[in-house]
Structure formats: structure tokens, C-alpha cells
Design a protein around this motif. Structure first.
Motif, mmCIF file in Angstrom:
data_model
loop_
_atom_site.group_PDB
_atom_site.id
_atom_site.type_symbol
_atom_site.label_atom_id
_atom_site.label_comp_id
_atom_site.label_asym_id
_atom_site.label_seq_id
_atom_site.Cartn_x
_atom_site.Cartn_y
_atom_site.Cartn_z
ATOM 1 N N ASP A 77 31.429 -16.228 -7.282
ATOM 2 C CA ASP A 77 31.103 -17.645 -7.390
ATOM 3 C C ASP A 77 30.900 -18.197 -5.991
ATOM 4 O OD1 ASP A 77 31.077 -20.412 -7.708
ATOM 5 O OD2 ASP A 77 32.602 -20.405 -9.285
ATOM 6 N N GLY A 78 29.733 -18.729 -5.727
ATOM 7 C CA GLY A 78 29.420 -19.242 -4.404
ATOM 8 C C GLY A 78 30.302 -20.387 -3.958
ATOM 9 N N ARG A 79 31.041 -21.001 -4.896
ATOM 10 C CA ARG A 79 31.960 -22.078 -4.520
ATOM 11 C C ARG A 79 33.276 -21.540 -3.967
ATOM 12 N NH1 ARG A 79 31.801 -24.920 -10.286
ATOM 13 N NH2 ARG A 79 31.993 -22.686 -10.761
ATOM 14 N N HIS A 80 33.529 -20.257 -4.174
ATOM 15 C CA HIS A 80 34.718 -19.619 -3.625
ATOM 16 C C HIS A 80 34.349 -18.988 -2.279
ATOM 17 C CE1 HIS A 80 38.044 -16.792 -3.112
ATOM 18 N NE2 HIS A 80 38.682 -17.393 -4.103
ATOM 19 N N PRO A 81 35.199 -19.130 -1.257
ATOM 20 C CA PRO A 81 34.833 -18.570 0.051
ATOM 21 C C PRO A 81 34.466 -17.089 0.004
ATOM 22 C CG PRO A 81 36.736 -20.006 0.288
ATOM 23 C CD PRO A 81 36.457 -19.897 -1.187
ATOM 24 N N LYS A 82 35.222 -16.282 -0.744
ATOM 25 C CA LYS A 82 34.897 -14.854 -0.818
ATOM 26 C C LYS A 82 33.594 -14.638 -1.579
ATOM 27 C CE LYS A 82 39.591 -13.021 -0.411
ATOM 28 N NZ LYS A 82 40.635 -12.152 -1.009
ATOM 29 N N GLY A 83 33.394 -15.399 -2.643
ATOM 30 C CA GLY A 83 32.145 -15.285 -3.384
ATOM 31 C C GLY A 83 30.953 -15.629 -2.516
ATOM 32 N N ALA A 84 31.097 -16.678 -1.695
ATOM 33 C CA ALA A 84 30.004 -17.086 -0.807
ATOM 34 C C ALA A 84 29.686 -15.985 0.207
ATOM 35 C CB ALA A 84 30.371 -18.381 -0.091
ATOM 36 N N LEU A 85 30.731 -15.334 0.751
ATOM 37 C CA LEU A 85 30.509 -14.265 1.720
ATOM 38 C C LEU A 85 29.814 -13.072 1.075
ATOM 39 C CD1 LEU A 85 33.913 -14.303 3.640
ATOM 40 C CD2 LEU A 85 31.726 -15.199 4.433
ATOM 41 N N LEU A 86 30.227 -12.719 -0.147
ATOM 42 C CA LEU A 86 29.588 -11.602 -0.844
ATOM 43 C C LEU A 86 28.125 -11.894 -1.154
ATOM 44 C CD1 LEU A 86 32.465 -10.596 -3.279
ATOM 45 C CD2 LEU A 86 31.509 -9.172 -1.463
ATOM 46 N N LEU A 87 27.833 -13.133 -1.581
ATOM 47 C CA LEU A 87 26.453 -13.497 -1.875
ATOM 48 C C LEU A 87 25.595 -13.453 -0.614
ATOM 49 C CD1 LEU A 87 26.992 -16.467 -4.357
ATOM 50 C CD2 LEU A 87 26.025 -14.223 -4.889
ATOM 51 N N GLU A 88 26.177 -13.894 0.502
ATOM 52 C CA GLU A 88 25.428 -13.870 1.772
ATOM 53 C C GLU A 88 25.137 -12.433 2.196
ATOM 54 O OE1 GLU A 88 23.774 -15.975 5.204
ATOM 55 O OE2 GLU A 88 24.298 -16.527 3.152
ATOM 56 N N LEU A 89 26.135 -11.567 2.089
ATOM 57 C CA LEU A 89 25.936 -10.169 2.450
ATOM 58 C C LEU A 89 24.891 -9.516 1.541
ATOM 59 C CD1 LEU A 89 29.657 -9.091 3.018
ATOM 60 C CD2 LEU A 89 27.871 -9.137 4.776
ATOM 61 N N ALA A 90 25.077 -9.659 0.244
ATOM 62 C CA ALA A 90 24.163 -9.025 -0.701
ATOM 63 C C ALA A 90 22.758 -9.603 -0.599
ATOM 64 C CB ALA A 90 24.696 -9.170 -2.121
ATOM 65 N N GLY A 91 22.674 -10.906 -0.352
ATOM 66 C CA GLY A 91 21.367 -11.545 -0.248
ATOM 67 C C GLY A 91 20.546 -11.001 0.903
ATOM 68 N N HIS A 92 21.195 -10.559 1.961
ATOM 69 C CA HIS A 92 20.496 -9.978 3.112
ATOM 70 C C HIS A 92 20.555 -8.445 3.091
ATOM 71 C CE1 HIS A 92 21.030 -14.122 4.632
ATOM 72 N NE2 HIS A 92 19.941 -13.859 5.352
ATOM 73 N N ARG A 93 20.976 -7.878 1.957
ATOM 74 C CA ARG A 93 21.088 -6.418 1.801
ATOM 75 C C ARG A 93 21.931 -5.810 2.923
ATOM 76 N NH1 ARG A 93 17.811 -3.719 -1.772
ATOM 77 N NH2 ARG A 93 17.722 -1.868 -0.425
ATOM 78 N N ILE A 94 23.057 -6.464 3.205
ATOM 79 C CA ILE A 94 24.014 -5.965 4.188
ATOM 80 C C ILE A 94 25.196 -5.375 3.434
ATOM 81 C CG2 ILE A 94 25.549 -6.552 6.096
ATOM 82 C CD1 ILE A 94 23.685 -8.916 6.719
ATOM 83 N N GLY A 95 25.431 -4.102 3.617
ATOM 84 C CA GLY A 95 26.571 -3.460 2.976
ATOM 85 C C GLY A 95 27.850 -3.772 3.713
ATOM 86 N N CYS A 96 28.966 -3.497 3.054
ATOM 87 C CA CYS A 96 30.278 -3.711 3.676
ATOM 88 C C CYS A 96 31.214 -2.592 3.241
ATOM 89 C CB CYS A 96 30.842 -5.073 3.265
ATOM 90 S SG CYS A 96 32.482 -5.418 3.976
ATOM 91 N N ILE A 97 31.899 -1.996 4.213
ATOM 92 C CA ILE A 97 32.872 -0.939 3.957
ATOM 93 C C ILE A 97 34.176 -1.317 4.650
ATOM 94 C CG2 ILE A 97 33.457 1.490 4.333
ATOM 95 C CD1 ILE A 97 30.483 2.126 4.378
ATOM 96 N N ALA A 98 35.302 -1.091 3.967
ATOM 97 C CA ALA A 98 36.616 -1.372 4.542
ATOM 98 C C ALA A 98 37.376 -0.072 4.781
ATOM 99 C CB ALA A 98 37.423 -2.278 3.612
ATOM 100 N N ALA A 99 37.973 0.058 5.956
ATOM 101 C CA ALA A 99 38.888 1.161 6.270
ATOM 102 C C ALA A 99 40.173 0.515 6.777
ATOM 103 C CB ALA A 99 38.285 2.088 7.324
ATOM 104 N N HIS A 100 41.200 0.516 5.953
ATOM 105 C CA HIS A 100 42.402 -0.258 6.236
ATOM 106 C C HIS A 100 43.576 0.669 6.526
ATOM 107 C CE1 HIS A 100 45.302 -3.696 4.887
ATOM 108 N NE2 HIS A 100 45.114 -3.705 6.195
ATOM 109 N N THR A 101 44.513 0.809 5.572
ATOM 110 C CA THR A 101 45.690 1.637 5.855
ATOM 111 C C THR A 101 45.326 3.106 6.034
ATOM 112 O OG1 THR A 101 46.165 1.772 3.465
ATOM 113 C CG2 THR A 101 47.310 0.079 4.726
ATOM 114 N N ASN A 102 44.206 3.545 5.475
ATOM 115 C CA ASN A 102 43.756 4.918 5.732
ATOM 116 C C ASN A 102 43.322 5.098 7.183
ATOM 117 O OD1 ASN A 102 41.631 3.136 4.866
ATOM 118 N ND2 ASN A 102 40.246 4.875 4.793
#
Length: 376
Positions: A77-102
């Protein structure tokens, strides 16, 4: 052309997802495995500022330490901060990968990067972790003319893979003997008569997670009605360099106050800087560090004989209680973002060495939560 999937495989080789904590959410956050990647942006956190930087740089992929969806949302949902970030990334075809405790525990990981940045030598894990995959060894006995077919079946089911090799197996010839009893339907021999057969002893290793599938494949491919086999659980071969945190030495030794200033000079600047608990004049030589929130390892730092323990997000009660011990280490509390940012240049070097055609940029946007501090 490099794809998002290939970058993910590179990260997985250095920072296996299976070593992440059970509660963690690592791997692809958004994007398609087939998306081409020519430019990568590295960051500790995904924020609006970082996403805008990725768009401006023309990045195809953002690799982040902290997962955007660690505490997930139930819709984009674009009204949620995380939703807005995901829409922005996907809209520009920018992938995202997380490497955290690993990414925290192995060599070339976050904790080692912090220890290196502040000058620790002779490092060892503060809290050693077993990162080796659990392996079994399957031993079975196969009529010689059927050995190849059984190896084929076991390999397909997941046995015999060692590093960059597959179908790894060992055979030794011998003689098998058995006597079919009433009710048996032997592939070789007759009921009531002792039979002797030229057989191979076949041995293959397999991931313990594939045990059921491999045994099922053996039973399906083996010519005998009742094949003889056994499975042995192999001892783990943990790397002594893997674990949460690091313990190292300072050469030459110095006072805690002097070392605190050295840390402040080595890390990116933040509002909170470096906070010290204990005696600034205490001479320190053995130092324990844990990148990220580390008050859960206060006892481990003391047990390791540390003169000083450096971490982030120390809470009031655990810190004050820890300092009451007569053998308590001096405490240094640094900004969470600053401590973990030290890993990004290391990660950039790993990616560039493996994929030199990629453009890799370390984001210097300060994603620390605090913007100002006021004192009386």
C-alpha cells in the motif's frame, strides 16, 4: 550480462542463508531473478533517501544489511512507508536483496569488518557458531552391474555433491551373501539356498535435509527386494573463524579513553558518537566487539576476559548491572548504523572481485535515527 539471481548466488556463497537466525528474513526482498544488473548500491538500511539515490544513480539492485520486511506488511500500500518504498523500487525495476544475520558471523562479515576497522588483531569469535552443513554418509551394497544406475539415482536425489563437484562416490568390490527365506521374492538366488554375489560397497555423502529423498531413491533404484544399507551422521567441521562477535587484541595497549577516541576516528560520524561506561583510564588490551545490538552478549564478553566491550544499543539496566561485576569490561556504545557501515566497503570489494563488470557504490547516506543531541 549479470542477473539478480547470479548476484544472489554470489552473496549466498559468502553468507549462506541457512546460517541466518530463525527469525530473520534474508534474501530477495523484491525483484525478478532474471532482471539484469549492471549497477549495485550498498546500504545498511533501506530508506526513502537511499531509494532516491538508487534511482538517481541508475542502480539495478540495492543490497541492504537490514531487511526492509523484517517486520512485514500484509499488502503493498503506497500509503504505508514500506509499501511506498517497494512500489518505488519495483516501479524503476530496482531489485533488493538483504543479507543480515547470515552476514554477521562469517569471515568478511559485519563483525569482522568492525573489528578490522578499529584495529583489532588475533581475532576469534566471541560466540562461535557452527556454519557447516549437516551431512550424512550413505553406505550400501550393490551388485556390480547395477552400481552405475544406483549412483545415477542417488545423485539425482541430492547425494554426492561436494563443492563444485557432483556424483562423488567411492566403491570397493567384495562378495555379498544372503539366504532368501519363505515369502521372499529374490532378484537373485533361490528360497532356502545361500547365494553369493559380486557386489560393490558404495559410499556417498548427502545433506541431512535430503536423507529421506536419498533413501527413497535407493530403495526405488536398487535391484534387491531388501537392499542392505546404513546411514551415518557425520561430525560437523565448523570454521573456527565463524561466530557472533569478535575478540581481539590491541597492540600496543592503551587506556579505554584513548581507544574510545580511536574508535570515534575510525567510524562514520554520528550524533551520539562513542559513549563510554566504566573507567576511561583503565588500560585495555583484549577487546570484544559485536556489531549491532549487543547487550545480550555482555556476559560472553566478560567470560572471554575482555578488558573492553564495544557494541551498540546498550540498554540502561543491562549496562549498569554489567558494570557492577568486579571483572566487568569497560563498555563502549556506538551508533548501530556506524558500526555496521564498516562492512559495506568489504562487501563492495567481494562483489567487484567476483563481477568486475558491475558498478558498485557504497551509500554514504547516514541512516542513523538520531539527527541532533542537546545537553544542559
Amino acid at each position: 550480462m549479470t542477473t539478480l539471481a547470479e548476484v544472489q548466488q554470489l552473496l549466498d556463497r559468502h553468507y549462506p542463508p541457512r546460517t541466518a537466525e530463525a527469525w530473520d528474513k534474508v534474501g530477495v526482498v523484491c525483484g525478478d531473478p532474471s532482471w539484469p544488473v549492471t549497477s549495485v548500491l550498498l546500504t545498511v538500511d533501506i530508506t526513502g533517501e537511499v531509494v532516491r539515490q538508487a534511482v538517481e544513480l541508475g542502480a539495478d539492485l540495492v543490497i541492504t544489511h537490514h531487511p526492509l520486511l523484517l517486520k512485514g506488511i500484509h499488502g503493498i500500500d503506497g500509503r504505508h512507508p514500506k509499501g511506498a518504498l517497494l512500489l518505488e523500487l519495483a516501479g524503476h525495476r530496482i531489485g533488493c536483496i538483504a543479507a543480515h544475520t547470515n552476514a554477521d558471523i562469517p569471515p568478511d562479515g559485519v563483525c569482522e569488518a568492525l573489528a578490522d576497522a578499529i584495529g583489532l588483531r588475533e581475532q576469534r569469535p566471541l560466540d562461535p557458531r557452527d556454519t557447516s552443513a549437516a551431512l550424512d554418509q550413505l553406505v550400501c551394497f550393490v551388485p556390480t552391474e547395477h552400481t552405475r544406475a544406483v549412483v545415477d539415482a542417488l545423485s539425482t536425489a541430492g547425494a554426492g555433491a561436494i563443492g563444485d563437484y557432483d556424483r562423488c562416490h567411492f566403491t570397493s568390490p567384495g562378495t555379498g551373501s544372503f539366504r532368501p527365506l519363505e515369502g521372499a521374492n529374490p532378484q537373485l538366488g533361490r528360497v532356502g539356498e545361500v547365494e553369493r554375489v559380486s557386489e560393490d560397497r558404495l559410499e556417498m555423502v548427502l545433506p541431512r535435509s535430503r536423507r529421506g529423498a536419498v533413501v527413497a531413491a535407493l530403495l526405488a533404484a536398487h535391484p534387491y527386494e531388501e537392499p542392505a544399507f546404513h546411514v551415518i551422521e557425520l561430525a560437523r567441521t565448523d570454521s573456527p573463524t565463524a561466530g557472533i562477535g569478535r575478540v581481539g587484541t590491541l597492540e600496543p595497549e592503551r587506556t579505554a579513553g584513548e581507544f574510545a577516541q580511536q574508535v570515534a576516528n575510525a567510524l562514520p560520524a554520528t550524533v551520539s558518537g562513542v559513549r563510554l561506561g566504566g573507567d576511561p583510564q583503565r588500560v585495555v588490551r583484549t577487546v570484544a566487539v559485536l556489531a549491532g545490538a549487543g547487550d545480550s552478549h555482555l556476559d560472553a564478553a566478560r567470560a572471554a576476559g575482555a578488558d573492553l566491550y564495544l557494541t551498540s544499543d546498550l540498554r540502561h539496566h543491562p549496562a549498569t548491572e554489567a558494570l557492577e561485576w568486579t571483572d566487568a569490561p569497560v563498555l563502549l556504545d556506538v551508533a548501530h548504523w556506524a558500526a555496521e557501515w564498516t562492512w559495506l566497503p568489504v562487501l563492495a570489494g567481494l562483489i567487484t572481485a567476483a563481477e568486475p563488470e558491475l558498478r558498485v557504490r557504497v551509500s554514504e547516506h547516514n541512516t542513523d535515527a538520531w539527527a541532533a543531541a542537546y545537553h544542559r
